[in-house]
Scaffold this motif. Sequence first.
Motif, PDB file in Angstrom:
ATOM      1  N   SER A 172       8.741  14.497   6.152  1.00  0.00           N
ATOM      2  CA  SER A 172       8.071  15.750   5.812  1.00  0.00           C
ATOM      3  C   SER A 172       8.419  16.120   4.376  1.00  0.00           C
ATOM      4  N   ARG A 173       7.388  16.317   3.579  1.00  0.00           N
ATOM      5  CA  ARG A 173       7.607  16.678   2.166  1.00  0.00           C
ATOM      6  C   ARG A 173       6.769  17.913   1.869  1.00  0.00           C
ATOM      7  N   PRO A 174       7.271  19.072   2.325  1.00  0.00           N
ATOM      8  CA  PRO A 174       6.453  20.292   2.206  1.00  0.00           C
ATOM      9  C   PRO A 174       5.958  20.506   0.771  1.00  0.00           C
TER      10      PRO A 174
ATOM     11  N   GLY B  29       1.959   2.796  10.185  1.00  0.00           N
ATOM     12  CA  GLY B  29       1.976   1.571   9.379  1.00  0.00           C
ATOM     13  C   GLY B  29       3.266   0.784   9.545  1.00  0.00           C
ATOM     14  N   LEU B  30       4.407   1.457   9.403  1.00  0.00           N
ATOM     15  CA  LEU B  30       5.692   0.741   9.457  1.00  0.00           C
ATOM     16  C   LEU B  30       6.021   0.242  10.867  1.00  0.00           C
ATOM     17  N   VAL B  31       5.500   0.933  11.885  1.00  0.00           N
ATOM     18  CA  VAL B  31       5.723   0.473  13.275  1.00  0.00           C
ATOM     19  C   VAL B  31       5.093  -0.906  13.413  1.00  0.00           C
TER      20      VAL B  31
ATOM     21  N   SER C 192       9.276  -3.523  -3.921  1.00  0.00           N
ATOM     22  CA  SER C 192      10.114  -2.501  -4.522  1.00  0.00           C
ATOM     23  C   SER C 192       9.266  -1.561  -5.371  1.00  0.00           C
ATOM     24  N   ASP C 193       9.567  -0.262  -5.309  1.00  0.00           N
ATOM     25  CA  ASP C 193       8.807   0.663  -6.150  1.00  0.00           C
ATOM     26  C   ASP C 193       9.731   1.668  -6.824  1.00  0.00           C
ATOM     27  N   THR C 194       9.185   2.352  -7.799  1.00  0.00           N
ATOM     28  CA  THR C 194       9.978   3.362  -8.519  1.00  0.00           C
ATOM     29  C   THR C 194       9.532   4.767  -8.083  1.00  0.00           C
TER      30      THR C 194
ATOM     31  N   GLY D 184      -1.275  10.326   5.783  1.00  0.00           N
ATOM     32  CA  GLY D 184      -0.782   9.136   6.501  1.00  0.00           C
ATOM     33  C   GLY D 184      -0.736   9.425   7.982  1.00  0.00           C
ATOM     34  N   THR D 185      -0.417   8.385   8.752  1.00  0.00           N
ATOM     35  CA  THR D 185      -0.428   8.554  10.212  1.00  0.00           C
ATOM     36  C   THR D 185       0.922   8.254  10.853  1.00  0.00           C
ATOM     37  N   GLY D 186       1.787   7.583  10.095  1.00  0.00           N
ATOM     38  CA  GLY D 186       3.098   7.252  10.665  1.00  0.00           C
ATOM     39  C   GLY D 186       3.061   6.073  11.615  1.00  0.00           C
TER      40      GLY D 186
ATOM     41  N   ASN E 253       0.821  -1.210   0.000  1.00  0.00           N
ATOM     42  CA  ASN E 253       0.000   0.000   0.000  1.00  0.00           C
ATOM     43  C   ASN E 253       0.858   1.265   0.000  1.00  0.00           C
ATOM     44  N   ASN E 254       1.883   1.262   0.850  1.00  0.00           N
ATOM     45  CA  ASN E 254       2.811   2.408   0.883  1.00  0.00           C
ATOM     46  C   ASN E 254       3.502   2.575  -0.462  1.00  0.00           C
ATOM     47  N   ALA E 255       3.964   1.432  -1.022  1.00  0.00           N
ATOM     48  CA  ALA E 255       4.701   1.489  -2.291  1.00  0.00           C
ATOM     49  C   ALA E 255       3.837   2.165  -3.353  1.00  0.00           C
TER      50      ALA E 255
HETATM   51  P1  ADP Z   1       2.279   6.626   6.811  1.00  0.00           P
HETATM   52  O1  ADP Z   1       0.954   6.407   7.388  1.00  0.00           O
HETATM   53  O2  ADP Z   1       2.720   8.057   6.843  1.00  0.00           O
HETATM   54  O3  ADP Z   1       2.468   5.990   5.463  1.00  0.00           O
HETATM   55  P2  ADP Z   1       4.202   4.665   7.613  1.00  0.00           P
HETATM   56  O4  ADP Z   1       4.655   4.262   8.957  1.00  0.00           O
HETATM   57  O5  ADP Z   1       3.584   3.637   6.749  1.00  0.00           O
HETATM   58  O6  ADP Z   1       3.269   5.910   7.812  1.00  0.00           O
HETATM   59  O7  ADP Z   1       5.440   5.251   6.858  1.00  0.00           O
HETATM   60  C1  ADP Z   1       6.274   6.182   7.499  1.00  0.00           C
HETATM   61  C2  ADP Z   1       6.896   7.125   6.482  1.00  0.00           C
HETATM   62  O8  ADP Z   1       7.816   6.392   5.672  1.00  0.00           O
HETATM   63  C3  ADP Z   1       5.902   7.705   5.535  1.00  0.00           C
HETATM   64  O9  ADP Z   1       5.438   8.956   6.002  1.00  0.00           O
HETATM   65  C4  ADP Z   1       6.650   7.843   4.240  1.00  0.00           C
HETATM   66  O10 ADP Z   1       7.176   9.154   4.143  1.00  0.00           O
HETATM   67  C5  ADP Z   1       7.773   6.873   4.335  1.00  0.00           C
HETATM   68  N1  ADP Z   1       7.567   5.704   3.426  1.00  0.00           N
HETATM   69  C6  ADP Z   1       7.115   4.481   3.742  1.00  0.00           C
HETATM   70  N2  ADP Z   1       7.099   3.686   2.672  1.00  0.00           N
HETATM   71  C7  ADP Z   1       7.541   4.428   1.652  1.00  0.00           C
HETATM   72  C8  ADP Z   1       7.768   4.182   0.249  1.00  0.00           C
HETATM   73  N3  ADP Z   1       7.537   2.992  -0.326  1.00  0.00           N
HETATM   74  N4  ADP Z   1       8.240   5.203  -0.498  1.00  0.00           N
HETATM   75  C9  ADP Z   1       8.494   6.414   0.030  1.00  0.00           C
HETATM   76  N5  ADP Z   1       8.316   6.704   1.359  1.00  0.00           N
HETATM   77  C10 ADP Z   1       7.842   5.730   2.129  1.00  0.00           C
END
Ligand code: ADP
Length: 544
Positions: A492-494, A504-506, A470-472, A500-502, A442-444
């Motif tokens: 942060s990408r002004p 997902g990856l946790v 993997s993504d481009t 997003g919530t930050g 989903n993030n990709a």
């Molecule tokens: P969010 O809800 O912001 O996606 P995540 O914990 O999933 O929170 O991701 C944390 C941060 O890592 C994101 O805000 C994003 O900037 C970065 N990130 C995660 N996956 C990718 C990806 N595939 N490409 C670019 N940035 C990513």
Amino acid sequence: MLDLIENTLGILTRITNSKAILLLKMNDVEVSILSFLGDNPENYTQFNSSLFLLYKNSGTDINNTLIENLPECKTVMKEIGARSCFIKNVHFVSEQNESVFLLIFMSGVNSIPDIENDAFKSVIKVLANQIKENFYPEEGIVPPFPERRAEEKIVINNWEDNFNKLLTIVNDLIFILDKDGCFLKVNNFGAMMLDYDEPEMIGKHFLDFVEPDKKIEVSMAFSKMLLSERVTKIKTTLISKLNKKIPVEIAGRTITKDDKIVGMLGMAKDLTKLDKYEDELKKLKPKLIEAHRLISLERSRVWQHNSLIEELDRLKNEFVSNISHEFRTPLASIIGFSETIVSDPDLPEEMKEEFNNVILNEGKRLAKLINDILDLSKIQIGKLTLNKTNFDLVAMLNEVVESNEQFASEKKLTLDFEHPKKEILLYADKEKLGQATDALINNAIKFTNEDGRVKVIVNNLSKEIEIIISDTGIGIPEKDLPYIFQKFYRVSRPGTEIPGTGIGLVFVKQIVDLHKGLISVQSESGNGTTFMVRLLKNIGIKNS
Ligand code: ADP
């Protein structure tokens, strides 16, 4: 002889460890500090003139009675800053003033006390009272005049005797050498330090008491001393009668008469204890350094901890504002489209279907968000547990990829899944691994712009299983990489903020950790991102 006493007192102060000598006048009415000799050479001159006046104007009785055992003496000395209680009183009886004069040697004082200070004066008074009570209990400080006078007369002219008594005051070796370097005089304590009696040393050459291989060095130092008026210091080793080696620091200066050198006056301080302390200090030094290191480590740990707490606080606030936005957007769509459907009965069927789809997708988005938050709270209270079963990883990943296809096609992305033909059997929590890989895919998709590509690869290695997503896409700046697995952390990408919530990856990392696997990331700003999850095969397969 007066010269000698003057010299001796001066040198004694400079070369003994008596940092200060106090001359006190004391009678039944008052105690006054007449003069004070500290580090300052000016004091030294002033002190000697006071002493001289005293000698000249009065009868003098030098009495080296120990006062250090007086009941309050130790406390008093502590108060005036003397570390050890090496005090003796030299007691001068003045005919004119009917007073007793005390010479107090203060050893080991850390700093020279301020004699003008009232507190110091009152402390000295306590000391004086102690002396008074102990040595002059009945008749008061001044003994009846006629008898005293008779006694004093005998003492007055006996300078040498007085000087000899003075020599017994100091614990170190004090000596007078003749011009050839032989002992003319040595104090009792000093002779004892070398296990000799005083007479045994008289007439012997100083070098006879020096360790053989140090003799040249000492004789050179003495020759140098003869050329100078100043006090010369040298460290060497003396040998006692019992063959003990005694490390000493010798300080000495020449005695002159009519511009001719007639001898040498000196003092040797026993360094045995000092050396021992230095050794102990040396041993303690690494421990001290270690302790300092630990303290600074602990300090920086606390500092890091505090700044982490501050950072978490900041991220939490950010999270709350993001999450409300994340909730509001799908809810607004759901309510808006439902209202349209309800309020307009003539709405064409295709539009109704399209609106329903929007409502469904937004509803799913909300459900996912709520699930994420619930999982996060489980992570936080450590309640996340695995529910393991046997399943085919390829089939599971296939489902996850398929569920993301619509999102990918909305963004006009290619979503590929590369996998071995054979199934990969795994004993793990299928649902949680599904959620984790879903979050990564989903993030990709989320972070890849139109016409990009997302690829999911699964490799069956000899000991491990490797899942690559993997993504481009837009990539992650290098400075953010170490933090992306932290709670609420978002790059942060002004200007191009992606919702997003930050969390997902946790969640993803927590699931991988619970499976005792590894997750790593490689990324470059603008050049795509690759997440790699590795799971050990042998912990994954259950023996059934
Ligand atoms: P969010 O809800 O912001 O996606 P995540 O914990 O999933 O929170 O991701 C944390 C941060 O890592 C994101 O805000 C994003 O900037 C970065 N990130 C995660 N996956 C990718 C990806 N595939 N490409 C670019 N940035 C990513």
